[in-house]
Design an enzyme around this catalytic site. Structure first.
Site, mmCIF file in Angstrom:
data_model
loop_
_atom_site.group_PDB
_atom_site.id
_atom_site.type_symbol
_atom_site.label_atom_id
_atom_site.label_comp_id
_atom_site.label_asym_id
_atom_site.label_seq_id
_atom_site.Cartn_x
_atom_site.Cartn_y
_atom_site.Cartn_z
ATOM 1 N N ASP A 301 0.865 -1.186 0.000
ATOM 2 C CA ASP A 301 0.000 0.000 0.000
ATOM 3 C C ASP A 301 0.897 1.229 0.000
ATOM 4 O OD1 ASP A 301 -2.239 1.865 0.551
ATOM 5 O OD2 ASP A 301 -3.349 0.043 0.994
ATOM 6 N N HIS A 324 1.974 1.858 -3.250
ATOM 7 C CA HIS A 324 1.033 2.818 -3.832
ATOM 8 C C HIS A 324 1.564 4.246 -3.786
ATOM 9 C CE1 HIS A 324 -2.675 -0.033 -3.143
ATOM 10 N NE2 HIS A 324 -1.723 -0.578 -3.861
#
Length: 496
Positions: A301, A324
């Protein structure tokens, strides 16, 4: 192991801003590479993905592959034991981190076995009680060559004097989520109300999160969406230092700072599979004066996420990816009020991330995201490199259109270069009711990973550009912003 690089620098004429930027990027690149290869034993894991025939950052004299150590890489089987030999730095008790004078407490003197099987939680709890009650500086030592199984535990302050936790061995979590039955499922190692705390060492904190991931609704939509533990939470801590530790395979977020003040993080390493859900590296919430530097984050993430009511955040010399990217937000969820301001991200390398530099807000929220600067960033094969998204919706159901929005203004992207994995490399999707204002692009060069031009998209985005900007900006006019950068630039970098 020694690694030597023979690199030829670019021509560093200072006659143009582009040449000066090329010199700066080369210097940043050398710094990051030097940092990576000097972390002996961990360096092989930091290699960017490449084809067998492709080039590698690492010396070919000795490159270890986790597959050679038995890792399956299927996201199902537990590959932890294959990573730990590479993460663990060689050392002895005498050669470990220097212990400060004062009370020194070894957890094995409190009954900890360190065999990875027996429960050592009580030993950690008792050592903390003694350290926190000490009227002189105290150090808790987790010895090397041991694995300490620790259940969910709270390390509570205030303490009477400074406390240092030195992690030379490994701390491992229980594998079975049922251990958290009846307990707060969001906590594993929880420090709260502690001032003048230092957590350091060349050991490992292993969340062993595989079973948690398999139960996530993001892996299987038929699963209920439930909480999972953050590996380490620092809540209401002041004058906190975290350095040189490694965290792997957290159940969810690796480290979270909440309601904390004056935090310095340096030299840390974080790693989890790119498919692991919600495994943010560093999460900052309602905190101020947080300095993060010289660290490597490869997770599933956000490498770093900054959310509500946080300010004076400095991030410098970060290697990020996979993951991310670096995010401000999400902000304004469930019509909440939120603010983030005075943030500088300077000198970062992002590789193979699903997003690059992102600001994300929910419709219906209130507050603002302002005085935010991203500068001196190098990207490689990054999807959606620059994003402002005021229509963020991380939900299984469609989000309703709403008029209110978190105000986004005074945002700068300066000296951003690299390659995009998506044809659209810049996307500024702003609110109809609260348009983005005072956006600034300077010396931005984003090409596709095939060398072709990329495109930009703007909706209700006002701002200006300076220097060479590719893809061309699509701003609507903003006459009040002529000649200005976001207010967080320049001298603000020195104000931390």
């Amino acid at each position: 192991m020694s690694c030597f690089f023979f690199l030829t620098p670019p021509s560093c004429s200072c006659s143009s801003s582009s040449s000066r930027f090329d010199c700066l990027i080369f210097i940043v690149f050398i710094f990051v590479v030097s940092f990576l290869i000097n972390v002996e034993g961990f360096a092989p894991l930091l290699q960017l993905p490449h084809s067998p025939a492709g080039s590698s950052w690492l010396s070919r004299e000795k490159v270890l592959n986790v597959n050679q150590l038995g890792a399956k890489g299927d996201g199902i089987q537990d590959d932890t034991d294959c990573f730990e030999p590479l993460l663990q730095l060689p050392h002895s008790r005498a050669a470990g981190p220097r212990l400060e004078t004062g009370k020194i407490l070894y957890v094995n003197d409190f009954g900890a076995k360190g065999d990875g099987i027996q429960d050592d939680t009580d030993a950690f709890r008792n050592a903390w009680k003694i350290a926190c009650a000490s009227i002189t500086k105290a150090s808790i030592v987790i010895p090397h060559d041991k694995k300490f199984l620790v259940r969910p535990i709270s390390f509570a302050g205030p303490c009477r004097a400074k406390v240092t936790v030195t992690i030379s061995g490994a701390i491992i979590a229980p594998k079975d989520p049922e251990v958290w039955h009846g307990l707060n499922p969001q906590k594993w190692l929880y420090f709260h109300g502690v001032n003048h705390l230092t957590v350091r060492g060349n050991g490992i904190i292993n969340g062993r999160g595989h079973k948690w991931w398999s139960q996530s609704c993001k892996i299987n939509a038929t699963n209920p969406c439930e909480h999972a533990p953050t590996a380490i939470i620092f809540h209401r801590c002041q004058k906190l230092r975290v350095r040189d530790i490694a965290l792997i395979n957290s159940q969810r977020t690796h480290i979270a700072f909440t309601n904390s003040f004056r935090v310095v993080v340096s030299g840390i390493k974080m790693m989890a599979p790119s498919t692991s859900p919600n495994t943010d590296g560093l999460h900052i919430s309602s905190s101020s004066r947080v300095n993060i530097k010289d660290s490597i984050i490869r997770t599933g993430d956000d490498c770093i996420s900054i959310v509500g009511n946080s300010s004076i955040i400095r991030i410098r010399n970060i290697a990020c990816g996979p993951g991310h990217g670096i995010s401000v937000g999400s902000l304004g969820m469930r019509n909440s009020w939120s603010q983030v301001h005075d943030v500088i991200v300077d000198q970062a390398f992002l590789a193979h991330t699903k997003n690059g530099l992102r600001i994300k807000t929910w419709q219906g929220g209130r507050g603002f995201a302002s005085q935010i600067t991203f500068q001196n960033i190098l990207m490689e094969n990054v999807s959606h490199p620059l994003i402002i998204d005021q229509y963020y919706c991380d939900s299984l159901l469609p989000c309703p259109n709403q008029t209110l929005a978190v105000k986004v203004a005074n945002i700068s992207f300066v000296a951003i270069k690299g390659t995009s994995a998506t044809e659209e490399s810049v996307r500024f999707a702003c609110s109809d009711s609260f348009p983005c204002e005072k956006l600034y692009l300077e010396e931005v060069q984003l090409l596709s990973n095939t060398g072709k031009n990329t495109s930009s998209y703007c909706w209700q985005a006002q701002g200006l550009t300076s220097g060479s900007v590719e893809p061309p900006a699509c701003f609507s006019s903003n006459g009040t912003f002529i000649g200005q950068k976001a207010e967080s630039g320049g001298s603000a970098l020195q104000s931390f």
